[in-house]
Design an enzyme around this catalytic site. Structure first.
Site, mmCIF file in Angstrom:
data_model
loop_
_atom_site.group_PDB
_atom_site.id
_atom_site.type_symbol
_atom_site.label_atom_id
_atom_site.label_comp_id
_atom_site.label_asym_id
_atom_site.label_seq_id
_atom_site.Cartn_x
_atom_site.Cartn_y
_atom_site.Cartn_z
ATOM 1 N N VAL B 137 0.822 -1.219 0.000
ATOM 2 C CA VAL B 137 0.000 0.000 0.000
ATOM 3 C C VAL B 137 0.851 1.263 0.000
ATOM 4 O O VAL B 137 0.318 2.362 0.020
ATOM 5 C CB VAL B 137 -0.960 0.058 1.218
ATOM 6 C CG1 VAL B 137 -1.919 -1.122 1.199
ATOM 7 C CG2 VAL B 137 -0.187 0.106 2.531
ATOM 8 N N GLU B 138 2.165 1.093 0.004
ATOM 9 C CA GLU B 138 3.022 2.286 0.004
ATOM 10 C C GLU B 138 3.828 2.342 -1.299
ATOM 11 O O GLU B 138 3.325 2.765 -2.317
ATOM 12 C CB GLU B 138 3.894 2.303 1.264
ATOM 13 C CG GLU B 138 3.006 2.348 2.528
ATOM 14 C CD GLU B 138 3.785 2.474 3.827
ATOM 15 O OE1 GLU B 138 4.648 3.344 3.925
ATOM 16 O OE2 GLU B 138 3.501 1.700 4.771
#
Lengths: 357, 357
Positions: B137-138
């Site tokens: 998610v990063e």
């Protein structure tokens, strides 16, 4: 032995004078082809006197992601000053991870372009700066929301007041754009090998680069890519001689036709400026070509109707590398602090507001 | 008349000595509560001697979006050095516009934390630096792809060689993390009003700030938020006395329990470091509270079991503003140029690779 030394000395003198003559002749040829160095000093722009206050404010705005609806995307996201002034992506990623329609042009030396954007739809940098802030696929913001955001932070209010003195209401969307233009005007890259060489330093370019420059002119590259910025001055149909494939020239993007509505402007684009081109792959408005040698070959076929062979393309690329100048050294700005009045980041992607271009 | 002057003079002397005594007493109280100034010099860290070469390399890596799979997200995206070292979002936006589960902690002074992340799952900054690069998610990258990317650029190879001399293969994922740690170690913010005051300058804090400091100690804030970083030293259940609502403490995020698996670690988080807290709204690991006064009131109820009234909360906030130090002045790095061997940006969001945390 004396004779041998004499011969050597004469040969050396001849070689030296020959080299000088070559450089001088090539320099004249380059100047005649309209290839110009970056002038000293900060360029002037219309209706926007450049002041230190304005440049400093513009630097903050350029790096401030709160100009975007999401609070995530700044001008520097797609015009990264550490990466040649663009994002090194085929097309930029904007609000909601949308991919824009065209390759991000470099902001470096953009002040030397006759107009901005691939289709020249903005006359100057202050006009350009308003586009991405509002574009739904980029920063997706609304001018009134930007102004509320800026006015919510006392330091911005103070800085706008000093950058635009004697204005009763200095924090405006137009002044935001003017401040960004003022900063961008400083983003020039002098001191490239070409600049040093054209100013008289024969040693600044390699022999291969000089051969490449000669080919650049002889093959006709300089017919479109000239001036201070080696391009950015005028519009030309992409595929003047032979239209490239749909990967390079997607049929749905008709270029300047979308601005003028004139049939002859179909697939017309502004000639890309070539300064720092070695730093800004991938190439063309579609961003589909990563290799500069290949890009040069495509140009030969599409625009010049001449097969530039691989060796020639490589020499031209050698020359294009001589257009990489001193990159701007920028202090990363400490941005004003938000307050309770600052609009909250809006990460939602539906419905997209502020669809621009 | 003479008498009047004498009385005035005596009063002034008394007031001055009283003020000095107050400051001296409060200073002793603050020191006894473990509230410490930022020490001079560059902090040392374990197994990673700090050198100029390493810091410079780390600065490049920190700002380089090519550490992410997409080529869009850098460390600075979520730890913006112009915005207090975080992103001023409730939770960060990452690859594919995904929103992460927790509020981005500031990187400023992070070297003074006992461990990194809200749940302390990384022992130090070099361990921390590896997390977001791999988190789906990063930055959604893979260590091997990062190494290929770095090795594809000669300037990085050269700089890793100089930052990690005598290593046969200096361009590694571990060394990337060490260089980032070396840069982050320099991101300290000395010179806050509190630091000046604790060092003996009575005039550095306002009366309201001094009253706020006294309340900060008296009400028990300093029991958890102490040390150089006013927090970051130990772990505490959020809702020690009274559990806050699900908006502030989402039930699905069990904090340190996810690291240790120990039941008593449910909803346990590292006490947030409070330096520069005025710059890093919104607050808490959930990032749901934008107002610092409200955050102080929530802490009173949840952690201390005491109602901190609005006037007291405002005084404590006045003091917290005295923890804003000199922000680091950083030259924006000019990043190495990509080559034909540099992996292309991967913007695809399905399937996500490298899911980490």
């Amino acid at each position: 032995m004396k004779k041998a030394i004499l011969v050597l000395a004469v040969s050396a003198t001849l070689a030296a004078s020959l080299a000088v003559a070559d450089d001088a002749a090539l320099r004249d040829k380059a100047k005649s082809a309209g290839l110009l160095p970056i002038p000293p000093g900060v360029p002037e722009v219309a209706n926007n006197p450049i002041t230190r206050e304005k440049v400093d404010l513009g630097r903050m705005l350029f790096f401030d992601p709160r100009l975007s609806a999401s609070g995530v995307i700044s001008c520097n996201t797609c015009h990264n000053l550490g990466m040649g002034g663009d994002d090194n992506l085929p097309t930029s990623v904007g609000h909601g991870w949308q991919q824009g329609p065209r390759n991000s042009p470099t902001v470096l030396n953009a002040v030397f372009n006759a107009a901005q954007f691939w289709d020249g739809r903005a006359d100057d940098l202050k006009e350009q700066a308003k586009g991405p802030v509002q574009a739904g696929v980029e920063m997706a913001n609304l001018p009134e929301n930007v102004v509320v955001t800026l006015k919510s932070m006392p330091e911005y209010v103070d800085r706008f007041g000093r950058a635009f003195p004697n204005e009763p209401d200095p924090v405006t969307f137009d002044n935001m754009a003017k401040a960004i233009e003022a900063f961008e005007v400083t983003l020039v890259t002098p001191g490239s090998p070409f600049d040093d060489w054209i100013e008289g330093n024969d040693a600044a370019m390699t022999d291969a680069q000089k051969q490449g420059l000669d080919l650049y002119i002889e093959r006709g590259c300089s017919a479109c890519h000239a001036g201070i910025n080696f391009g950015g001055q005028d519009y030309f149909p992409f595929g003047l001689i032979k239209r490239p494939g749909a990967d390079i020239l997607p049929p749905e993007d008709k270029g300047r036709f979308e601005v003028t509505g004139t049939a002859s402007d179909e697939y017309v684009f502004r000639a890309a400026p070539l300064r720092n081109i070695a730093l800004t792959a991938p190439y063309f408005h579609s961003g589909q070509i990563w290799d500069l040698t290949q890009a040069v070959a495509v140009m030969g076929t599409a625009q010049l109707g001449t097969e530039i062979n691989e060796q020639e393309a490589e020499l031209i690329v050698e020359f294009l590398h001589a257009l990489t100048g001193e990159q701007p050294r920028i202090e990363y700005p400490i941005l004003p602090v938000e307050t309770a009045e600052t609009p909250r980041p809006d990460l939602s992607t539906l419905p997209l507001k502020g669809y621009g271009d």
